[in-house]
Write a protein that holds these residues in place. Structure first.
Motif, PDB file in Angstrom:
ATOM      1  N   VAL A 173       0.835  -1.204   0.000  1.00 18.74           N
ATOM      2  CA  VAL A 173       0.000   0.000   0.000  1.00 18.74           C
ATOM      3  C   VAL A 173       0.868   1.251   0.000  1.00 18.74           C
ATOM      4  O   VAL A 173       0.656   2.187  -0.783  1.00 18.74           O
ATOM      5  N   ARG A 174       1.870   1.279   0.861  1.00 19.39           N
ATOM      6  CA  ARG A 174       2.706   2.474   0.944  1.00 19.39           C
ATOM      7  C   ARG A 174       3.600   2.620  -0.290  1.00 19.39           C
ATOM      8  O   ARG A 174       3.894   3.736  -0.721  1.00 19.39           O
ATOM      9  N   ALA A 175       4.012   1.493  -0.854  1.00 15.63           N
ATOM     10  CA  ALA A 175       4.775   1.561  -2.105  1.00 15.63           C
ATOM     11  C   ALA A 175       3.911   2.142  -3.221  1.00 15.63           C
ATOM     12  O   ALA A 175       4.360   2.983  -4.007  1.00 15.63           O
ATOM     13  N   ALA A 176       2.650   1.708  -3.299  1.00 14.17           N
ATOM     14  CA  ALA A 176       1.735   2.224  -4.317  1.00 14.17           C
ATOM     15  C   ALA A 176       1.487   3.715  -4.108  1.00 14.17           C
ATOM     16  O   ALA A 176       1.489   4.510  -5.068  1.00 14.17           O
ATOM     17  N   ASP A 177       1.284   4.133  -2.852  1.00 11.72           N
ATOM     18  CA  ASP A 177       1.069   5.548  -2.567  1.00 11.72           C
ATOM     19  C   ASP A 177       2.273   6.389  -2.967  1.00 11.72           C
ATOM     20  O   ASP A 177       2.140   7.555  -3.334  1.00 11.72           O
ATOM     21  N   ALA A 178       3.449   5.770  -2.901  1.00 13.07           N
ATOM     22  CA  ALA A 178       4.682   6.491  -3.248  1.00 13.07           C
ATOM     23  C   ALA A 178       4.995   6.435  -4.740  1.00 13.07           C
ATOM     24  O   ALA A 178       6.013   6.957  -5.182  1.00 13.07           O
ATOM     25  N   GLY A 179       4.142   5.782  -5.519  1.00 13.29           N
ATOM     26  CA  GLY A 179       4.347   5.731  -6.962  1.00 13.29           C
ATOM     27  C   GLY A 179       5.345   4.693  -7.421  1.00 13.29           C
ATOM     28  O   GLY A 179       5.868   4.779  -8.534  1.00 13.29           O
ATOM     29  N   TRP A 180       5.613   3.693  -6.588  1.00 14.62           N
ATOM     30  CA  TRP A 180       6.552   2.643  -6.980  1.00 14.62           C
ATOM     31  C   TRP A 180       5.999   1.808  -8.127  1.00 14.62           C
ATOM     32  O   TRP A 180       4.783   1.615  -8.253  1.00 14.62           O
ATOM     33  N   ARG A 181       6.908   1.304  -8.931  1.00 19.91           N
ATOM     34  CA  ARG A 181       6.548   0.360  -9.992  1.00 19.91           C
ATOM     35  C   ARG A 181       6.554  -1.043  -9.378  1.00 19.91           C
ATOM     36  O   ARG A 181       7.604  -1.531  -8.962  1.00 19.91           O
ATOM     37  N   VAL A 182       5.358  -1.640  -9.302  1.00 15.16           N
ATOM     38  CA  VAL A 182       5.194  -2.932  -8.636  1.00 15.16           C
ATOM     39  C   VAL A 182       4.912  -3.999  -9.685  1.00 15.16           C
ATOM     40  O   VAL A 182       4.036  -3.841 -10.532  1.00 15.16           O
ATOM     41  N   ARG A 183       5.674  -5.080  -9.621  1.00 15.88           N
ATOM     42  CA  ARG A 183       5.523  -6.183 -10.574  1.00 15.88           C
ATOM     43  C   ARG A 183       5.176  -7.458  -9.819  1.00 15.88           C
ATOM     44  O   ARG A 183       5.687  -7.711  -8.731  1.00 15.88           O
ATOM     45  N   GLU A 184       4.306  -8.273 -10.407  1.00 14.69           N
ATOM     46  CA  GLU A 184       3.925  -9.555  -9.821  1.00 14.69           C
ATOM     47  C   GLU A 184       4.392 -10.692 -10.732  1.00 14.69           C
ATOM     48  O   GLU A 184       4.176 -10.644 -11.940  1.00 14.69           O
ATOM     49  N   VAL A 185       5.033 -11.704 -10.135  1.00 11.13           N
ATOM     50  CA  VAL A 185       5.598 -12.828 -10.879  1.00 11.13           C
ATOM     51  C   VAL A 185       5.071 -14.128 -10.287  1.00 11.13           C
ATOM     52  O   VAL A 185       5.039 -14.298  -9.066  1.00 11.13           O
ATOM     53  N   ASP A 186       4.640 -15.059 -11.144  1.00  2.00           N
ATOM     54  CA  ASP A 186       4.146 -16.349 -10.665  1.00  2.00           C
ATOM     55  C   ASP A 186       5.278 -17.168 -10.051  1.00  2.00           C
ATOM     56  O   ASP A 186       6.381 -17.240 -10.607  1.00  2.00           O
ATOM     57  N   VAL A 187       4.987 -17.789  -8.895  1.00  2.00           N
ATOM     58  CA  VAL A 187       5.948 -18.691  -8.253  1.00  2.00           C
ATOM     59  C   VAL A 187       5.214 -19.934  -7.758  1.00  2.00           C
ATOM     60  O   VAL A 187       4.069 -19.842  -7.312  1.00  2.00           O
ATOM     61  N   PRO A 188       5.836 -21.114  -7.829  1.00  3.85           N
ATOM     62  CA  PRO A 188       5.203 -22.331  -7.304  1.00  3.85           C
ATOM     63  C   PRO A 188       5.058 -22.236  -5.787  1.00  3.85           C
ATOM     64  O   PRO A 188       5.963 -21.766  -5.093  1.00  3.85           O
ATOM     65  N   TYR A 189       3.914 -22.681  -5.288  1.00  2.77           N
ATOM     66  CA  TYR A 189       3.628 -22.659  -3.856  1.00  2.77           C
ATOM     67  C   TYR A 189       3.434 -24.095  -3.389  1.00  2.77           C
ATOM     68  O   TYR A 189       2.489 -24.768  -3.793  1.00  2.77           O
ATOM     69  N   LEU A 190       4.343 -24.562  -2.547  1.00 11.27           N
ATOM     70  CA  LEU A 190       4.382 -25.955  -2.135  1.00 11.27           C
ATOM     71  C   LEU A 190       3.714 -26.152  -0.772  1.00 11.27           C
ATOM     72  O   LEU A 190       3.603 -25.200   0.010  1.00 11.27           O
ATOM     73  N   PRO A 191       3.277 -27.370  -0.458  1.00 14.07           N
ATOM     74  CA  PRO A 191       2.758 -27.623   0.892  1.00 14.07           C
ATOM     75  C   PRO A 191       3.837 -27.304   1.919  1.00 14.07           C
ATOM     76  O   PRO A 191       4.972 -27.762   1.794  1.00 14.07           O
ATOM     77  N   ARG A 192       3.495 -26.504   2.895  1.00 14.29           N
ATOM     78  CA  ARG A 192       4.488 -26.065   3.871  1.00 14.29           C
ATOM     79  C   ARG A 192       4.900 -27.199   4.798  1.00 14.29           C
ATOM     80  O   ARG A 192       4.194 -28.197   4.952  1.00 14.29           O
TER      81      ARG A 192
END
Length: 230
Positions: A173-192
């Motif tokens: 939220v604070r990164a977005a308010d500050a105008g940061w460039r935010v990228r989302e990348v797919d990652v495998p999520y394993l049983p913990r």
């Protein structure tokens, strides 16, 4: 010049998972295992495997993450769960994007692999919060996953205050308010490995949602736009 990297690993009784996680930290990076009150010998195991151990007495996911951030010294700081659900080796691509100035904050979108990787109640809570986050920030994000990377100076400049489950959300939220460039990348999520301390139960999920809802209610505030010196 190659960026230096510290990986913050918040840890509460993860003795079983630590060898798997630390074995996957890329060569040349420093693992900062933040012991948040473990009673299973996690701190000793981490030290024996070459990690730097930071103690954080105050319980809370955010408290552990922020203690790691304050202890970090590298150009780029990564965060990753310490329960063997996420492979920290995947952070190399995150760091490359941040170091090259292509993004200020890179987040991992969890893609569950196999049954039990992501319980229904935890996924439902995450979907609801992601929807609220999109409305609040305008960012097209689908997950609030804990795997992420950004420049240390930029993260410190966000002045993060949440010390509970809302810490990862407050960062976005604070990164977005500050105008940061935010990228989302797919990652495998394993049983913990072992039992989740945050979203392993409906009660834990509800507490996390409540913590994060308070963060979303914060008024937007102007902050430095840059995600740290490049």
């Amino acid at each position: 010049m190659t960026a230096t990297v510290d990986v913050v690993l918040p840890c509460l009784n993860e003795a079983e998972a630590l060898p798997w996680v630390l074995d996957r930290i890329p060569a040349g990076w420093r693992a900062l295992v933040v012991d948040n009150g473990s009673t299973d010998g996690s701190a000793q195991i981490a030290r024996g495997l070459g990690a730097t151990v930071v103690r954080e007495e105050r319980r809370g996911f955010g408290a552990a993450c922020h203690a790691g951030l304050l202890a970090a010294e590298a150009d780029v700081v990564c965060f990753c769960d310490c329960d063997a659900s996420l492979d920290p080796g995947l952070l190399t691509g995150f760091v490359a994007a941040v170091a090259a100035g292509e993004a200020d904050l890179v987040l991992g979108r969890r893609r569950p692999q196999g049954r039990g990787a992501w319980p229904a109640h935890a996924r439902a809570g995450n979907l609801a919060l992601a929807r609220m986050l999109r409305r609040r920030t305008g960012l097209e994000l689908r997950d609030l996953g804990p795997m992420r990377a950004a420049r240390r100076t930029g993260l410190l400049g966000l002045d993060l205050t949440d010390r509970r489950s809302g810490y990862p959300l407050q960062m976005v939220v604070r990164a977005a308010d500050a105008g940061w460039r935010v990228r989302e990348v797919d990652v495998p999520y394993l049983p913990r490995s072992g039992k989740s301390k945050v979203t392993g139960t409906w009660r834990g999920t509800w507490q996390a949602v409540r913590d994060m809802s308070r963060v979303l209610a914060e008024p937007a505030a102007g902050r430095p736009v840059a995600g740290g010196a490049r």
